[in-house]
Design a protein around this motif. Structure first.
Motif, PDB file in Angstrom:
ATOM      1  N   TYR A  44      41.715  50.438  68.334  1.00 10.77           N
ATOM      2  CA  TYR A  44      42.763  50.333  67.325  1.00 10.77           C
ATOM      3  C   TYR A  44      43.964  49.586  67.910  1.00 10.77           C
ATOM      4  CZ  TYR A  44      44.748  54.334  69.854  1.00 10.77           C
ATOM      5  OH  TYR A  44      45.232  55.168  70.825  1.00 10.77           O
ATOM      6  N   GLY A  45      44.838  49.111  67.011  1.00  8.35           N
ATOM      7  CA  GLY A  45      46.047  48.417  67.431  1.00  8.35           C
ATOM      8  C   GLY A  45      47.284  49.154  66.953  1.00  8.35           C
ATOM      9  N   LEU A  46      48.367  49.035  67.721  1.00  3.35           N
ATOM     10  CA  LEU A  46      49.620  49.706  67.400  1.00  3.35           C
ATOM     11  C   LEU A  46      50.781  48.716  67.378  1.00  3.35           C
ATOM     12  CD1 LEU A  46      49.512  52.892  69.689  1.00  3.35           C
ATOM     13  CD2 LEU A  46      49.338  52.867  67.198  1.00  3.35           C
ATOM     14  N   THR A  47      51.730  48.944  66.528  1.00  7.42           N
ATOM     15  CA  THR A  47      53.012  48.246  66.600  1.00  7.42           C
ATOM     16  C   THR A  47      54.118  49.252  66.307  1.00  7.42           C
ATOM     17  OG1 THR A  47      52.795  47.578  64.270  1.00  7.42           O
ATOM     18  CG2 THR A  47      52.199  45.950  65.944  1.00  7.42           C
ATOM     19  N   ILE A  48      55.143  49.205  67.123  1.00  4.25           N
ATOM     20  CA  ILE A  48      56.308  50.067  66.921  1.00  4.25           C
ATOM     21  C   ILE A  48      57.549  49.178  66.942  1.00  4.25           C
ATOM     22  CG2 ILE A  48      57.643  52.019  67.812  1.00  4.25           C
ATOM     23  CD1 ILE A  48      55.107  53.065  69.107  1.00  4.25           C
ATOM     24  N   GLU A  49      58.088  48.937  65.762  1.00  6.31           N
ATOM     25  CA  GLU A  49      59.294  48.125  65.585  1.00  6.31           C
ATOM     26  C   GLU A  49      59.150  46.712  66.142  1.00  6.31           C
ATOM     27  OE1 GLU A  49      63.044  50.932  65.278  1.00  6.31           O
ATOM     28  OE2 GLU A  49      62.177  51.050  67.296  1.00  6.31           O
ATOM     29  N   GLU A  50      57.962  46.135  66.048  1.00 12.67           N
ATOM     30  CA  GLU A  50      57.748  44.767  66.512  1.00 12.67           C
ATOM     31  C   GLU A  50      57.955  43.740  65.408  1.00 12.67           C
ATOM     32  OE1 GLU A  50      54.176  44.211  68.900  1.00 12.67           O
ATOM     33  OE2 GLU A  50      54.192  46.359  69.384  1.00 12.67           O
ATOM     34  N   LEU A  51      57.762  44.157  64.155  1.00 16.08           N
ATOM     35  CA  LEU A  51      58.008  43.269  63.020  1.00 16.08           C
ATOM     36  C   LEU A  51      59.345  43.587  62.357  1.00 16.08           C
ATOM     37  CD1 LEU A  51      57.027  41.051  61.080  1.00 16.08           C
ATOM     38  CD2 LEU A  51      55.931  42.855  59.726  1.00 16.08           C
ATOM     39  N   GLU A  52      59.594  44.872  62.151  1.00 18.65           N
ATOM     40  CA  GLU A  52      60.843  45.321  61.537  1.00 18.65           C
ATOM     41  C   GLU A  52      61.342  46.560  62.259  1.00 18.65           C
ATOM     42  OE1 GLU A  52      60.468  45.994  57.380  1.00 18.65           O
ATOM     43  OE2 GLU A  52      59.716  43.990  56.929  1.00 18.65           O
ATOM     44  N   LEU A  53      62.630  46.644  62.447  1.00 18.45           N
ATOM     45  CA  LEU A  53      63.204  47.844  63.045  1.00 18.45           C
ATOM     46  C   LEU A  53      62.947  49.039  62.142  1.00 18.45           C
ATOM     47  CD1 LEU A  53      66.644  46.480  64.349  1.00 18.45           C
ATOM     48  CD2 LEU A  53      64.587  46.994  65.685  1.00 18.45           C
ATOM     49  N   GLY A  54      62.527  50.136  62.765  1.00 19.42           N
ATOM     50  CA  GLY A  54      62.265  51.353  62.007  1.00 19.42           C
ATOM     51  C   GLY A  54      60.863  51.468  61.458  1.00 19.42           C
ATOM     52  N   LEU A  55      60.021  50.438  61.673  1.00 16.63           N
ATOM     53  CA  LEU A  55      58.665  50.444  61.116  1.00 16.63           C
ATOM     54  C   LEU A  55      57.623  50.564  62.224  1.00 16.63           C
ATOM     55  CD1 LEU A  55      56.835  50.012  58.569  1.00 16.63           C
ATOM     56  CD2 LEU A  55      56.839  47.576  59.173  1.00 16.63           C
TER      57      LEU A  55
END
Length: 276
Positions: free
Chosen positions: A211-222
């Motif tokens: 699986y893949g994860l993103t933490i605030e990499e596109l939008e802050l708070g997302l």
């Protein structure tokens, strides 16, 4: 030694007027289409090939092969290495394949899976497919906790800064992936990965953990987590993701969300014929 010359190319010798007069204009067009398809098949078979190699396999002049490659490159179906050397299949091939083989089936089979996952987790669930150099969301279901969440349906999102995009990148053929990583990676927040070497390491982890994860990499708070969806032959054709605010998708909750997302991806893969 006297050089040998290829047989002259009829499509290069006849003017449009001559073709109309002889009624062979359509035949020449069909021949060009056939050759263009043959170029794609050659690149699929070899991975990479130069103009001379392609011309030899087609038994045409280099100028004809070069023109065919130029048209295909303009449409994103082939790409050329940075040193202006050999050609390889472009991301446009995946876009066409995705449009033909994925969207309709995924749209039909994905509804109950997305709805169930959104209801269970209370978050926004999306299915995304590759669209040239971006991920496009073709389905969305909202959970009870995401009533005010933004609409991602139909939105093109960057591959390197989204969980779905990372999944699609990680499982892309290496030549296509490297072509995309060779481009500048835009920064959206301070947490966006913009270095190709760091992103490669991240993509290796995506494949290893499933699986893949993103933490605030596109939008802050997302934050978001995504898992692959496979076709009957095992190829990753889409991704399913769960997204929401970081205060709900925190580090304590993400492992369980990842587990459920992977399970939903496996169910959708089964519905697409994988594992039979």
């Amino acid at each position: 030694m006297t050089p040998t010359h290829k047989q002259s190319d009829p499509s290069e010798e006849k003017s449009p007027t001559t073709e109309k007069q002889t009624g062979k204009g359509s035949a020449s067009a069909v021949q060009s289409v056939d050759r263009a398809v043959s170029v794609l098949e050659i690149l699929a078979r070899h991975g990479k090939a130069g103009v001379t190699e392609i011309a030899d396999e087609l038994d045409v002049h280099k100028s004809t092969a070069f023109r065919l490659l130029g048209v295909l490159e303009n449409r994103g179906l082939v790409a050329q290495a940075k040193d202006r050397g050999k050609y390889y299949l472009g991301a446009g091939v995946l876009r066409l394949a995705g449009a033909a083989a994925v969207r309709l089936d995924i749209s039909q089979e994905g509804v109950p899976v997305c709805r169930e996952l959104a209801d269970e987790l209370g978050e926004t669930v999306n299915i995304a497919v590759l669209d040239d150099d971006a991920a496009v969301n073709i389905m969305q279901a909202r959970g009870t906790a995401s009533v005010t969440a933004q609409n991602w349906l139909g939105r093109r999102t960057p591959l390197h800064a989204t969980s779905s995009g990372k999944v699609l990148l990680a499982h892309m053929p290496p030549t296509l992936r490297e072509g995309l990583l060779a481009r500048p990676l835009p920064r959206f927040t301070d947490r966006t990965i913009t270095g190709a070497s760091m992103l490669r390491a991240e993509l290796e982890a995506v494949v290893e953990q499933g699986y893949g994860l993103t933490i605030e990499e596109l939008e802050l708070g997302l934050a978001a987590v995504a898992a692959p969806i496979r076709a009957h032959d095992g190829k990753v054709i889409a991704s399913i993701s769960v997204s929401g605010p970081v205060y709900r998708l925190n580090t304590d909750r993400l492992p369980e969300l990842a587990k459920r997302t992977v399970a939903a991806g496996a169910e959708l893969s089964r519905r697409m014929g994988y594992g039979f």
